[in-house]
Design an enzyme around this catalytic site. Structure first.
Site, PDB file in Angstrom:
ATOM      1  N   ASP A  29       0.886  -1.094   0.107  1.00  0.00           N
ATOM      2  CA  ASP A  29      -0.062   0.233   0.048  1.00  0.00           C
ATOM      3  C   ASP A  29       1.059   1.201   0.131  1.00  0.00           C
ATOM      4  OD1 ASP A  29      -2.769   0.083  -0.076  1.00  0.00           O
ATOM      5  OD2 ASP A  29      -2.881   1.068   1.889  1.00  0.00           O
ATOM      6  N   TYR A  71       2.240   1.850  -3.190  1.00  0.00           N
ATOM      7  CA  TYR A  71       1.246   2.484  -4.296  1.00  0.00           C
ATOM      8  C   TYR A  71       0.866   3.759  -3.980  1.00  0.00           C
ATOM      9  CZ  TYR A  71      -3.472   2.812  -6.333  1.00  0.00           C
ATOM     10  OH  TYR A  71      -4.625   3.292  -6.799  1.00  0.00           O
ATOM     11  N   LEU A  91     -18.541  12.953  -7.166  1.00  0.00           N
ATOM     12  CA  LEU A  91     -19.146  13.922  -7.640  1.00  0.00           C
ATOM     13  C   LEU A  91     -18.369  14.572  -9.025  1.00  0.00           C
ATOM     14  CD1 LEU A  91     -19.882  15.564  -4.363  1.00  0.00           C
ATOM     15  CD2 LEU A  91     -21.706  14.448  -5.619  1.00  0.00           C
ATOM     16  N   GLU A 119     -24.313  22.637   0.147  1.00  0.00           N
ATOM     17  CA  GLU A 119     -23.823  22.514   1.675  1.00  0.00           C
ATOM     18  C   GLU A 119     -22.539  22.556   1.381  1.00  0.00           C
ATOM     19  OE1 GLU A 119     -25.750  18.528   1.111  1.00  0.00           O
ATOM     20  OE2 GLU A 119     -24.016  17.561   2.367  1.00  0.00           O
ATOM     21  N   LYS A 137     -18.585  21.144   0.835  1.00  0.00           N
ATOM     22  CA  LYS A 137     -17.880  19.930   0.616  1.00  0.00           C
ATOM     23  C   LYS A 137     -16.685  19.699   1.640  1.00  0.00           C
ATOM     24  CE  LYS A 137     -16.148  17.313  -3.344  1.00  0.00           C
ATOM     25  NZ  LYS A 137     -14.927  16.799  -2.734  1.00  0.00           N
ATOM     26  N   ASP A 162     -13.504  18.575   3.320  1.00  0.00           N
ATOM     27  CA  ASP A 162     -12.149  17.805   2.754  1.00  0.00           C
ATOM     28  C   ASP A 162     -11.508  16.872   3.810  1.00  0.00           C
ATOM     29  OD1 ASP A 162     -10.268  17.208   1.149  1.00  0.00           O
ATOM     30  OD2 ASP A 162      -9.127  19.379   1.486  1.00  0.00           O
ATOM     31  N   GLU A 164     -18.493  12.170   6.114  1.00  0.00           N
ATOM     32  CA  GLU A 164     -17.084  12.549   5.860  1.00  0.00           C
ATOM     33  C   GLU A 164     -16.592  12.547   7.219  1.00  0.00           C
ATOM     34  OE1 GLU A 164     -16.625  12.689   2.942  1.00  0.00           O
ATOM     35  OE2 GLU A 164     -14.643  13.868   2.518  1.00  0.00           O
ATOM     36  N   TYR A 167     -24.008  13.147   5.629  1.00  0.00           N
ATOM     37  CA  TYR A 167     -24.559  13.868   4.505  1.00  0.00           C
ATOM     38  C   TYR A 167     -25.304  13.031   3.350  1.00  0.00           C
ATOM     39  CZ  TYR A 167     -20.053  12.963   2.428  1.00  0.00           C
ATOM     40  OH  TYR A 167     -18.845  12.436   2.226  1.00  0.00           O
ATOM     41  N   LYS A 226     -27.321  19.599  -4.513  1.00  0.00           N
ATOM     42  CA  LYS A 226     -28.138  18.151  -4.549  1.00  0.00           C
ATOM     43  C   LYS A 226     -29.527  18.478  -4.702  1.00  0.00           C
ATOM     44  CE  LYS A 226     -25.024  15.829  -1.367  1.00  0.00           C
ATOM     45  NZ  LYS A 226     -24.741  15.604  -0.069  1.00  0.00           N
ATOM     46  N   LYS A 253     -16.405  23.615  -6.864  1.00  0.00           N
ATOM     47  CA  LYS A 253     -15.125  23.638  -6.204  1.00  0.00           C
ATOM     48  C   LYS A 253     -14.880  25.326  -6.059  1.00  0.00           C
ATOM     49  CE  LYS A 253     -13.162  20.366  -5.401  1.00  0.00           C
ATOM     50  NZ  LYS A 253     -12.500  18.987  -6.245  1.00  0.00           N
ATOM     51  N   CYS A 284      29.164  26.231  -2.825  1.00  0.00           N
ATOM     52  CA  CYS A 284      28.213  25.769  -1.795  1.00  0.00           C
ATOM     53  C   CYS A 284      28.192  27.064  -0.759  1.00  0.00           C
ATOM     54  CB  CYS A 284      28.426  24.653  -1.240  1.00  0.00           C
ATOM     55  SG  CYS A 284      27.522  24.207   0.199  1.00  0.00           S
ATOM     56  N   CYS A 286      29.463  25.239   2.797  1.00  0.00           N
ATOM     57  CA  CYS A 286      30.862  24.680   3.011  1.00  0.00           C
ATOM     58  C   CYS A 286      31.836  25.388   2.063  1.00  0.00           C
ATOM     59  CB  CYS A 286      31.017  23.266   3.051  1.00  0.00           C
ATOM     60  SG  CYS A 286      30.899  22.733   1.286  1.00  0.00           S
ATOM     61  N   CYS A 319      26.788  20.738  -4.782  1.00  0.00           N
ATOM     62  CA  CYS A 319      28.013  21.062  -4.067  1.00  0.00           C
ATOM     63  C   CYS A 319      29.001  20.028  -3.994  1.00  0.00           C
ATOM     64  CB  CYS A 319      27.634  21.209  -2.673  1.00  0.00           C
ATOM     65  SG  CYS A 319      28.759  20.814  -1.440  1.00  0.00           S
ATOM     66  N   CYS A 328      31.014  18.749   3.727  1.00  0.00           N
ATOM     67  CA  CYS A 328      29.905  19.963   3.777  1.00  0.00           C
ATOM     68  C   CYS A 328      29.148  19.686   5.130  1.00  0.00           C
ATOM     69  CB  CYS A 328      29.092  19.812   2.484  1.00  0.00           C
ATOM     70  SG  CYS A 328      27.710  21.138   2.434  1.00  0.00           S
TER      71      CYS A 328
HETATM   72  S1  IVH Z   1     -22.462  13.527  -1.423  1.00  0.00           S
HETATM   73  C1  IVH Z   1     -23.158  10.324  -4.493  1.00  0.00           C
HETATM   74  N1  IVH Z   1     -21.893  15.740   0.275  1.00  0.00           N
HETATM   75  O1  IVH Z   1     -16.739  14.337  -1.866  1.00  0.00           O
HETATM   76  C2  IVH Z   1     -22.268  11.340  -3.900  1.00  0.00           C
HETATM   77  N2  IVH Z   1     -20.079  14.186  -0.900  1.00  0.00           N
HETATM   78  O2  IVH Z   1     -16.279  13.965  -4.751  1.00  0.00           O
HETATM   79  C3  IVH Z   1     -22.332  11.393  -2.535  1.00  0.00           C
HETATM   80  N3  IVH Z   1     -17.614  15.036   0.385  1.00  0.00           N
HETATM   81  O3  IVH Z   1     -16.712  10.761  -1.943  1.00  0.00           O
HETATM   82  C4  IVH Z   1     -21.448  12.400  -1.961  1.00  0.00           C
HETATM   83  N4  IVH Z   1     -18.619  16.569   1.442  1.00  0.00           N
HETATM   84  O4  IVH Z   1     -15.966  12.175   0.221  1.00  0.00           O
HETATM   85  C5  IVH Z   1     -21.478  14.584  -0.585  1.00  0.00           C
HETATM   86  N5  IVH Z   1     -21.551  17.320   1.600  1.00  0.00           N
HETATM   87  C6  IVH Z   1     -20.965  16.200   0.887  1.00  0.00           C
HETATM   88  C7  IVH Z   1     -19.661  16.080   0.946  1.00  0.00           C
HETATM   89  C8  IVH Z   1     -19.241  15.052   0.039  1.00  0.00           C
HETATM   90  C9  IVH Z   1     -17.677  15.960   0.966  1.00  0.00           C
HETATM   91  C10 IVH Z   1     -16.885  14.074  -0.530  1.00  0.00           C
HETATM   92  C11 IVH Z   1     -17.121  12.670  -0.419  1.00  0.00           C
HETATM   93  C12 IVH Z   1     -17.449  12.176  -1.732  1.00  0.00           C
HETATM   94  C13 IVH Z   1     -16.550  13.152  -2.720  1.00  0.00           C
HETATM   95  C14 IVH Z   1     -17.051  13.284  -3.869  1.00  0.00           C
END
Ligand code: IVH
Length: 713
Positions: A43, A46, A93, A127, A129, A131, A186, A238, A302, A326, A431, A434, A455, A461
């Site tokens: 992981d 990755y 989204l 609403e 978004k 992070d 979230e 949400y 939404k 965004k 440098c 040094c 350097c 150094c």
């Molecule tokens: S609705 C079917 N509402 O944004 C869509 N997503 O880019 C359900 N996120 O995976 C998501 N705030 O992790 C929704 N108020 C909000 C959100 C939100 C953050 C994130 C969520 C999602 C990602 C999509």
């Protein structure tokens, strides 16, 4: 190999090639994970690929590949957690970037539904978004039964034990609830909690998280839930997945029900009846952004009525009934007060912009990386225009951009505001630490000048010496607890630790010294004892960590592992590397034969071992430390353990990479060419010269099916 070049040293051309390579690699590993259910890298490896991809994209936004890895949905679930299949997929989204995109969205929805004004208003919620990272919580008869991360949207990680430690997540729902409820939302970390956590981490000799989102993800994805419990995570509900019944027929109504059941829901959510109203909410949320106390990166709209959501459905991986508007990249103008030169572990002189402090997206920025000499200049030594060169001068007004967790960048300079007496920046030719001569090497193959000035002082150094020591004790190298950057600087300055071996004689020296560590400021008997214990714990160390710790140019963790696996023991490795300095030797050929090791790496490794002072330091270190032999994974009594195998021709049951991973799992070494040392050749249809060579040398040749029979897979 471009894969080994640090991001800040990549030329534009190399960066383009590297982005393509990374896109291919990441897609391949996604496929291994999901398609074959058999990942071939860890992981962490990755994640490192994705991180490198993002860093390059941030440095060269013009090279971003459409549909590249950074635009694909989530990462594969990790191996350490159980998996949970999402009954209802967790989608992403679609994005809107400006007002027109928002009115397009509403227009599209109206057309799709044939929703004309006579049918009433089309209500849309807005609403923040958040992070953070999304989490799906399943409740049966009101009791929390499981929690899953998004993973790739279809399968997530089972993080139930960790989710139970988050106080915003109820273990039992309040009031009347449907039999099956899956609440989605979230997980995030609030700003003050993030700062306190980072201070704690640094205080314990650990590393700070780059941003609250990383801190939240790192904290939720802990195998030990006690660690998660000690991290202040929060949760906003949400959305939802499987529900045996819905508590309302609108988005707003369901979110209200969530609140009654005991969840935190975002107080800024509003229901709007026009595009103008949506944009008003957007701008007011944007204004509040810096004072919210947690990170958000946009506003989500939404369609409120659930029957309309149902009719709208999905396009590929996002719902037609929602969109994320965004916020623009976080940018601000400020003054470039000075350009400082930092000297790194390999002697690279990296210019750093010292800025008049400015708030960008709620964070005060006073430094930005300037990558290398060409980035600051516009005209090269022969009067040529430098591609991407910005001609930055002290006193300039510059535009700063912060994107996610990457280091702030200067994206533009306002030439109209340039002071009349501003002088071109003179990049130092020596440098600054040094005083040694600094050079830009020429790549012997391409004849191009390296972007990086270095350097030539090596270990004389102090900057290189301390950076090398910091690398030596770092997390993926010796990982000595309580021995971090701060300790390296202090011990080096006092002459206690000048080279890696000194770390291991520290206790002995301390015993003989009149100025004991325990009497130093900030130390005591217990902390001194703990440090010595932590050092002693590392006297035996895995071979790949040892090789990585040496800080050989181009030998990152991945290459260190390749080398450790290929040579098995320190003695074999050391002898071969010494012999390989002679490019006509078999050792040189063998080194270049290792799949994944190219000439640049091979050169760097052999050069390292040819340096007298490196050998001296190594001898001193090896009298204190013993590298543990690399073990063949799962080799057991496999019939191919220790054998050298070559795959040739087209394979039908596995890809070349899978074949390699499989052979290594069974303890074999994979080579790219047939020689006397080859034990076995697995040949598929179309095998050519390698098959011929094997026959000439009487090496055993088997088919792909025979191979599966042989290893019993
Ligand atoms: S609705 C079917 N509402 O944004 C869509 N997503 O880019 C359900 N996120 O995976 C998501 N705030 O992790 C929704 N108020 C909000 C959100 C939100 C953050 C994130 C969520 C999602 C990602 C999509």
């Amino acid at each position: 190999m471009t894969a080994d070049i640090p991001v800040n040293e990549l030329s534009l051309e190399d960066a383009g090639a590297e982005l393509k390579r990374l896109a291919g690699e990441i897609a391949k590993h996604d496929q291994h994970y999901h398609g074959a259910d058999a990942p071939i890298i860890s992981d962490a490896e990755y994640d490192a690929l994705r991180r490198r991809n993002l860093e390059i994209e941030t440095r060269f936004p013009e090279l971003m590949i459409e549909d590249g890895p950074s635009t694909s949905v989530g990462a594969a679930p990790s191996e350490g957690f159980g998996k949970i299949v999402h009954k209802v997929p967790m989608l992403s989204l679609d994005n809107a970037f400006d007002d027109a995109d928002v009115s397009d969205f509403v227009g599209r929805v109206r057309r799709f539904l044939r929703f004309d004004p006579l049918m009433g208003v089309l209500a849309v919620t807005a609403e923040p978004k958040i992070d953070g990272l999304s989490l799906a919580l399943r409740y049966e008869k009101g009791e929390l039964v499981s929690a899953a991360t998004r993973g790739d949207g279809a399968v997530g990680e089972n993080v139930t034990a960790n989710a139970r430690t988050i106080s915003d997540i109820p273990h039992k729902l309040s009031g009347e609830v449907p039999a099956v409820v899956e609440v989605r939302g979230e997980v995030y970390m609030a700003h003050p909690d993030f700062q306190a956590l980072n201070e704690r981490m640094l205080g314990n000799g650990g590393k700070a998280f780059a941003n609250p989102r990383n801190a939240a993800a790192g904290s939720l994805r802990q195998l030990n839930s006690e660690i998660t419990a000690s991290r202040p995570l929060r949760f906003f509900a949400y959305a939802w997945g499987e529900m045996s019944a819905l508590p309302a027929d609108t988005q707003m109504g369901v979110v209200d029900a969530f609140k009654k059941w005991g969840f935190e829901v975002n107080p800024l959510m509003r229901r709007c009846e026009s595009v103008e109203a949506l944009l008003e909410v957007y701008h007011s949320i944007e204004e509040e952004r810096a004072t919210l106390g947690y990170d958000i990166d946009g506003v989500v709209y939404k369609i409120d009525r659930l029957d309309l959501q149902e009719r709208l459905g999905f396009v590929s991986r996002s719902p037609r009934w929602a969109i994320a508007h965004k916020f623009p990249a976080e940018q601000a103008y400020t003054i470039l007060n000075d350009i400082e030169i930092q000297v790194g572990r390999t002697g690279a002189l990296t210019p750093v912009a010292k800025l008049e402090p400015v708030t960008v997206g709620g964070v005060v920025v006073s430094n930005a990386t300037l990558h290398n000499e060409d980035y600051i200049k516009a005209i090269g030594p022969n009067g040529e225009q430098i591609r991407g060169g910005k001609d930055l001068r002290k006193g300039d007004t510059v535009k700063i951009q912060r994107a996610g967790d990457v280091i702030p960048q200067i994206v533009d300079v306002d030439l109209e505001k340039r002071l009349p007496d501003a002088e071109e920046f003179a990049f130092p030719q020596t440098c600054p630490v040094c005083g040694s001569h600094a050079v830009r090497e020429e790549n012997p193959k391409t004849g191009r000048r390296d972007a990086v000035m270095r350097c030539t002082g090596g270990l004389i150094c102090p900057a290189q010496a301390t950076e090398k020591l910091k690398h030596f004790v770092s997390r993926n190298a010796f990982d000595i607890e309580g021995f971090g950057d701060k300790q390296v600087d202090a011990f080096y300055a006092d002459g206690l630790v000048q080279s890696p071996a000194d770390i291991f004689t520290l206790e002995e020296m301390d015993r003989q010294s009149l100025t004991k560590l325990r009497n130093r400021e900030g130390w005591g008997a217990v902390s001194a004892r703990n440090l010595f214990a932590a050092i002693n714990e590392r006297r035996a160390i895995d071979l790949h960590r040892f090789i990585f710790a040496l800080g050989i140019r181009h030998v990152g963790e991945g290459n260190a592992k390749l080398l450790a696996r290929a040579y098995g023991s320190w003695n074999v490795f050391y002898k071969s590397m010494s012999a390989a300095h002679d490019h006509s030797s078999e050792a040189w050929a063998e080194l270049n034969d290792i799949d994944g090791v190219g000439t640049i790496v091979a050169e760097a490794v052999t050069e390292f071992f040819a340096e007298d002072h490196n050998r001296e330091q190594l001898d001193a270190l090896l009298s204190q430390v013993t590298p543990r032999d690399a073990e063949a994974v799962d080799a057991g009594d496999s019939p191919v353990a220790g054998k050298t195998v070559v795959f040739t021709g087209s394979l039908e049951r596995m890809t070349r990479d899978e074949a390699k991973a499989m052979a290594e799992r069974f303890g074999a070494k994979v080579s790219g060419s047939v020689s006397k040392k080859t034990d076995l050749v697995v040949a598929g249809p179309g095998a050519g010269s390698k098959l011929k060579k094997a026959q000439e040398l009487s090496v055993d040749v088997i088919s792909e099916d025979d191979w599966f029979d042989l290893v019993g897979a």
